[in-house]
Design a protein around this motif. Sequence first.
Motif, mmCIF file in Angstrom:
data_model
loop_
_atom_site.group_PDB
_atom_site.id
_atom_site.type_symbol
_atom_site.label_atom_id
_atom_site.label_comp_id
_atom_site.label_asym_id
_atom_site.label_seq_id
_atom_site.Cartn_x
_atom_site.Cartn_y
_atom_site.Cartn_z
ATOM 1 N N ASN A 151 -28.161 -36.397 -24.270
ATOM 2 C CA ASN A 151 -27.266 -35.990 -23.193
ATOM 3 C C ASN A 151 -28.069 -35.755 -21.925
ATOM 4 O O ASN A 151 -29.050 -35.024 -21.935
ATOM 5 C CB ASN A 151 -26.542 -34.705 -23.625
ATOM 6 N N GLU A 152 -27.644 -36.364 -20.826
ATOM 7 C CA GLU A 152 -28.425 -36.261 -19.598
ATOM 8 C C GLU A 152 -28.439 -34.847 -19.031
ATOM 9 O O GLU A 152 -29.271 -34.501 -18.194
ATOM 10 C CB GLU A 152 -27.909 -37.246 -18.549
ATOM 11 N N ASN A 153 -27.514 -33.996 -19.483
ATOM 12 C CA ASN A 153 -27.485 -32.613 -19.012
ATOM 13 C C ASN A 153 -28.438 -31.707 -19.783
ATOM 14 O O ASN A 153 -28.633 -30.557 -19.416
ATOM 15 C CB ASN A 153 -26.062 -32.050 -19.112
ATOM 16 N N GLN A 210 -27.860 -24.286 -24.169
ATOM 17 C CA GLN A 210 -27.024 -23.376 -23.378
ATOM 18 C C GLN A 210 -27.602 -21.962 -23.338
ATOM 19 O O GLN A 210 -27.240 -21.158 -22.483
ATOM 20 C CB GLN A 210 -25.593 -23.326 -23.941
#
Length: 196
Positions: free
Chosen positions: A2-4, A115
């Motif tokens: 995931n690029e995030n 996160q």
Amino acid sequence: MNENIPALNGLILSGGKSSRMGREKRLLEYHGKTQEQYLFDLLKPFCAEVFVSVNSTQQTDLKAIVDAFEVDGPMAGILSAFSKNAETAWLIVACDMPFVDKQTINYLVQHRNPQKMATVFRNPVENFPEPLLAIYEPSILPLLKEAMANSEKSPRKVIQKTETELLEIPDVKALENANEPKDFIKAKLDLGDKQP
């Protein structure tokens, strides 16, 4: 990926004085090679880049990050890594953990929670988060800098104040340290049946 999710780099913490061991712990051999080479090879499949954290008096043939901060302890190495790249997450492993293996690193990486500010194992013996076998996300950097500014040198205390992903370690032996010559001898014996 995931690029995030920030990329993951590896850091082998080995800039300490090794005063109790009497020689550099990163250069001890447990697995048929120096501990720094063993950990470097171990982290490589999981990380974009791997570095050895060293102080200004140490030499290594591996990719290295020299401590950029005048402070004793692992905080210097961790902050120096973020100074090199503040956009990446850092998988930290202390060089005095001879029982860290592929299964342990794989479990940590698979259960990483980007996160949260860090993903760490709970040390079931001491019942605290283990800060030197962990993944630090870029979001933790302001707290590390604040701790440093307040002369707080313990990464564990920073982790205890933050929102972390706390994991149960598959094999608690992976958290054992070898800090003295007797620990080195015992670890070599314990690893005897796993030697290549």
